[in-house]
Design a protein around this motif. Structure first.
Motif, PDB file in Angstrom:
ATOM      1  N   PRO A  55     -24.887  23.404  14.552  1.00 14.90           N
ATOM      2  CA  PRO A  55     -24.981  23.325  16.017  1.00 14.90           C
ATOM      3  C   PRO A  55     -23.682  22.843  16.683  1.00 14.90           C
ATOM      4  O   PRO A  55     -23.527  22.991  17.890  1.00 14.90           O
ATOM      5  N   PHE A  56     -22.766  22.282  15.907  1.00 14.59           N
ATOM      6  CA  PHE A  56     -21.528  21.744  16.470  1.00 14.59           C
ATOM      7  C   PHE A  56     -20.353  22.709  16.338  1.00 14.59           C
ATOM      8  O   PHE A  56     -19.315  22.491  16.950  1.00 14.59           O
ATOM      9  N   ARG A  57     -20.502  23.758  15.531  1.00 12.62           N
ATOM     10  CA  ARG A  57     -19.351  24.625  15.221  1.00 12.62           C
ATOM     11  C   ARG A  57     -18.666  25.190  16.458  1.00 12.62           C
ATOM     12  O   ARG A  57     -17.464  25.072  16.622  1.00 12.62           O
ATOM     13  N   ARG A  58     -19.452  25.806  17.354  1.00 11.88           N
ATOM     14  CA  ARG A  58     -18.864  26.423  18.541  1.00 11.88           C
ATOM     15  C   ARG A  58     -18.226  25.359  19.430  1.00 11.88           C
ATOM     16  O   ARG A  58     -17.112  25.538  19.922  1.00 11.88           O
ATOM     17  N   ILE A  59     -18.935  24.251  19.628  1.00  9.88           N
ATOM     18  CA  ILE A  59     -18.420  23.197  20.511  1.00  9.88           C
ATOM     19  C   ILE A  59     -17.117  22.640  19.956  1.00  9.88           C
ATOM     20  O   ILE A  59     -16.134  22.486  20.691  1.00  9.88           O
ATOM     21  N   VAL A  60     -17.088  22.336  18.658  1.00  8.41           N
ATOM     22  CA  VAL A  60     -15.876  21.774  18.045  1.00  8.41           C
ATOM     23  C   VAL A  60     -14.729  22.778  18.119  1.00  8.41           C
ATOM     24  O   VAL A  60     -13.598  22.422  18.470  1.00  8.41           O
ATOM     25  N   LYS A  61     -15.029  24.057  17.843  1.00  8.94           N
ATOM     26  CA  LYS A  61     -13.995  25.099  17.901  1.00  8.94           C
ATOM     27  C   LYS A  61     -13.433  25.209  19.326  1.00  8.94           C
ATOM     28  O   LYS A  61     -12.213  25.224  19.528  1.00  8.94           O
ATOM     29  N   ASP A  62     -14.324  25.282  20.316  1.00  6.40           N
ATOM     30  CA  ASP A  62     -13.893  25.361  21.715  1.00  6.40           C
ATOM     31  C   ASP A  62     -13.136  24.099  22.124  1.00  6.40           C
ATOM     32  O   ASP A  62     -12.154  24.168  22.865  1.00  6.40           O
ATOM     33  N   TYR A  63     -13.599  22.962  21.631  1.00  5.97           N
ATOM     34  CA  TYR A  63     -12.945  21.687  21.960  1.00  5.97           C
ATOM     35  C   TYR A  63     -11.505  21.681  21.445  1.00  5.97           C
ATOM     36  O   TYR A  63     -10.588  21.282  22.157  1.00  5.97           O
ATOM     37  N   PHE A  64     -11.307  22.139  20.209  1.00  6.10           N
ATOM     38  CA  PHE A  64      -9.947  22.197  19.659  1.00  6.10           C
ATOM     39  C   PHE A  64      -9.067  23.150  20.460  1.00  6.10           C
ATOM     40  O   PHE A  64      -7.907  22.852  20.725  1.00  6.10           O
ATOM     41  N   LEU A  65      -9.624  24.298  20.839  1.00 10.11           N
ATOM     42  CA  LEU A  65      -8.843  25.265  21.625  1.00 10.11           C
ATOM     43  C   LEU A  65      -8.416  24.671  22.965  1.00 10.11           C
ATOM     44  O   LEU A  65      -7.261  24.820  23.379  1.00 10.11           O
TER      45      LEU A  65
ATOM     46  N   HIS B 199     -16.581  17.774  25.535  1.00  6.15           N
ATOM     47  CA  HIS B 199     -16.808  16.543  24.785  1.00  6.15           C
ATOM     48  C   HIS B 199     -18.187  15.978  25.124  1.00  6.15           C
ATOM     49  O   HIS B 199     -18.930  15.548  24.232  1.00  6.15           O
ATOM     50  N   ASN B 200     -18.550  16.028  26.422  1.00  8.18           N
ATOM     51  CA  ASN B 200     -19.883  15.565  26.833  1.00  8.18           C
ATOM     52  C   ASN B 200     -20.981  16.429  26.227  1.00  8.18           C
ATOM     53  O   ASN B 200     -22.017  15.923  25.786  1.00  8.18           O
ATOM     54  N   GLU B 201     -20.748  17.753  26.186  1.00 10.21           N
ATOM     55  CA  GLU B 201     -21.735  18.670  25.593  1.00 10.21           C
ATOM     56  C   GLU B 201     -21.932  18.351  24.108  1.00 10.21           C
ATOM     57  O   GLU B 201     -23.058  18.293  23.613  1.00 10.21           O
ATOM     58  N   GLY B 202     -20.838  18.131  23.404  1.00  9.31           N
ATOM     59  CA  GLY B 202     -20.926  17.778  21.985  1.00  9.31           C
ATOM     60  C   GLY B 202     -21.623  16.450  21.782  1.00  9.31           C
ATOM     61  O   GLY B 202     -22.426  16.284  20.859  1.00  9.31           O
ATOM     62  N   SER B 203     -21.345  15.493  22.666  1.00 11.44           N
ATOM     63  CA  SER B 203     -21.965  14.169  22.576  1.00 11.44           C
ATOM     64  C   SER B 203     -23.473  14.268  22.804  1.00 11.44           C
ATOM     65  O   SER B 203     -24.259  13.641  22.093  1.00 11.44           O
ATOM     66  N   GLN B 204     -23.876  15.079  23.792  1.00  5.64           N
ATOM     67  CA  GLN B 204     -25.303  15.265  24.071  1.00  5.64           C
ATOM     68  C   GLN B 204     -25.989  15.973  22.904  1.00  5.64           C
ATOM     69  O   GLN B 204     -27.100  15.604  22.516  1.00  5.64           O
ATOM     70  N   THR B 205     -25.325  16.973  22.327  1.00  2.00           N
ATOM     71  CA  THR B 205     -25.881  17.672  21.159  1.00  2.00           C
ATOM     72  C   THR B 205     -26.094  16.685  20.009  1.00  2.00           C
ATOM     73  O   THR B 205     -27.135  16.703  19.351  1.00  2.00           O
ATOM     74  N   LEU B 206     -25.122  15.805  19.795  1.00  2.00           N
ATOM     75  CA  LEU B 206     -25.246  14.804  18.732  1.00  2.00           C
ATOM     76  C   LEU B 206     -26.403  13.850  19.023  1.00  2.00           C
ATOM     77  O   LEU B 206     -27.209  13.555  18.135  1.00  2.00           O
ATOM     78  N   MET B 207     -26.518  13.404  20.270  1.00  2.78           N
ATOM     79  CA  MET B 207     -27.650  12.535  20.640  1.00  2.78           C
ATOM     80  C   MET B 207     -28.979  13.239  20.376  1.00  2.78           C
ATOM     81  O   MET B 207     -29.918  12.630  19.845  1.00  2.78           O
ATOM     82  N   ASP B 208     -29.059  14.523  20.750  1.00  2.00           N
ATOM     83  CA  ASP B 208     -30.282  15.299  20.535  1.00  2.00           C
ATOM     84  C   ASP B 208     -30.596  15.416  19.046  1.00  2.00           C
ATOM     85  O   ASP B 208     -31.751  15.305  18.639  1.00  2.00           O
ATOM     86  N   ARG B 209     -29.563  15.653  18.227  1.00  2.00           N
ATOM     87  CA  ARG B 209     -29.757  15.821  16.778  1.00  2.00           C
ATOM     88  C   ARG B 209     -30.160  14.498  16.111  1.00  2.00           C
ATOM     89  O   ARG B 209     -30.846  14.501  15.102  1.00  2.00           O
ATOM     90  N   LEU B 210     -29.723  13.368  16.696  1.00  2.00           N
ATOM     91  CA  LEU B 210     -30.076  12.054  16.149  1.00  2.00           C
ATOM     92  C   LEU B 210     -31.399  11.528  16.695  1.00  2.00           C
ATOM     93  O   LEU B 210     -31.949  10.556  16.173  1.00  2.00           O
ATOM     94  N   SER B 211     -31.926  12.193  17.740  1.00  2.00           N
ATOM     95  CA  SER B 211     -33.153  11.742  18.379  1.00  2.00           C
ATOM     96  C   SER B 211     -34.279  11.597  17.358  1.00  2.00           C
ATOM     97  O   SER B 211     -34.509  12.482  16.533  1.00  2.00           O
ATOM     98  N   GLY B 212     -34.970  10.451  17.412  1.00  2.00           N
ATOM     99  CA  GLY B 212     -36.048  10.183  16.468  1.00  2.00           C
ATOM    100  C   GLY B 212     -35.551   9.678  15.125  1.00  2.00           C
ATOM    101  O   GLY B 212     -36.346   9.325  14.256  1.00  2.00           O
ATOM    102  N   LYS B 213     -34.231   9.647  14.932  1.00  2.00           N
ATOM    103  CA  LYS B 213     -33.642   9.169  13.681  1.00  2.00           C
ATOM    104  C   LYS B 213     -32.823   7.896  13.909  1.00  2.00           C
ATOM    105  O   LYS B 213     -33.057   6.876  13.280  1.00  2.00           O
ATOM    106  N   ILE B 214     -31.843   8.023  14.821  1.00  2.00           N
ATOM    107  CA  ILE B 214     -30.974   6.892  15.140  1.00  2.00           C
ATOM    108  C   ILE B 214     -30.802   6.839  16.651  1.00  2.00           C
ATOM    109  O   ILE B 214     -30.430   7.835  17.266  1.00  2.00           O
ATOM    110  N   GLU B 215     -31.102   5.677  17.218  1.00  2.00           N
ATOM    111  CA  GLU B 215     -30.922   5.485  18.657  1.00  2.00           C
ATOM    112  C   GLU B 215     -29.469   5.104  18.917  1.00  2.00           C
ATOM    113  O   GLU B 215     -28.955   4.159  18.324  1.00  2.00           O
ATOM    114  N   VAL B 216     -28.818   5.876  19.794  1.00  2.00           N
ATOM    115  CA  VAL B 216     -27.461   5.563  20.239  1.00  2.00           C
ATOM    116  C   VAL B 216     -27.405   5.776  21.750  1.00  2.00           C
ATOM    117  O   VAL B 216     -28.168   6.569  22.290  1.00  2.00           O
ATOM    118  N   ASP B 217     -26.513   5.052  22.414  1.00  2.00           N
ATOM    119  CA  ASP B 217     -26.304   5.327  23.832  1.00  2.00           C
ATOM    120  C   ASP B 217     -25.267   6.447  23.948  1.00  2.00           C
ATOM    121  O   ASP B 217     -24.682   6.888  22.950  1.00  2.00           O
TER     122      ASP B 217
END
Length: 160
Positions: free
Chosen positions: A86-96, A124-142
């Protein structure tokens, strides 16, 4: 900060040897990302009654990010494995866009630089939100902790 409200946090982040080493520039970016994350974070494995502070060991296995959480004394808490797909496109676009940003700093107008930087922050915000969503129910982060973790995920992919 002290006391109970401070126990749901990371005090150490270690990159496993599975991550591999890179150029001095990339190693520096990784060190800065880890420093920023440890400096200020909110991190609590869902359902952990023992409390922190926590140590986080990051490793890569079969294109997955392995997050092994332990207590300050090294006792196991939980291990979560996240697909990086789920992070591949975001990370690739972020690097570009980061490349465009660094090129723009040398020759573009302030308004062009600002426009590129807004796009960079948006990704960066989109990637951060994706990470929060992927961690949801596993690890609580702000959100700020998710941003710092996403930065670390990005530099894990950066080859320099």
């Amino acid at each position: 900060m002290s006391g109970g409200e401070n126990s749901s946090r990371l005090i150490d982040v270690v990159l496993d040897e599975s991550i591999g080493r890179s150029t001095p520039d990339v190693e520096h970016e990784r060190a800065v990302a880890i420093f920023d994350l440890i400096e200020e974070n909110a991190f609590h494995p869902v359902g952990d009654e023992g409390g922190g502070p926590y140590r986080l060991n990051l490793s890569l296995a079969d294109s997955r990010l392995v997050l092994k959480v332990t207590r300050e004394d090294g006792g196991d808490v939980v291990t979560h494995i996240l697909s990086l797909t789920p992070f591949r496109r975001i990370v690739k676009d972020y690097f570009l866009i980061c490349e465009s940003y660094y090129q723009a700093i040398r020759s573009a107008t302030p308004s062009q630089i600002e426009a590129i930087d807004m796009g960079r922050r948006g990704l960066h915000n989109e990637g951060s939100q994706t990470l929060m969503d992927r961690l949801s129910g596993k690890i609580e982060v702000d959100f700020d902790t998710a941003r710092r973790l996403f930065t670390l995920v990005c530099v894990l992919h950066w080859r320099g």
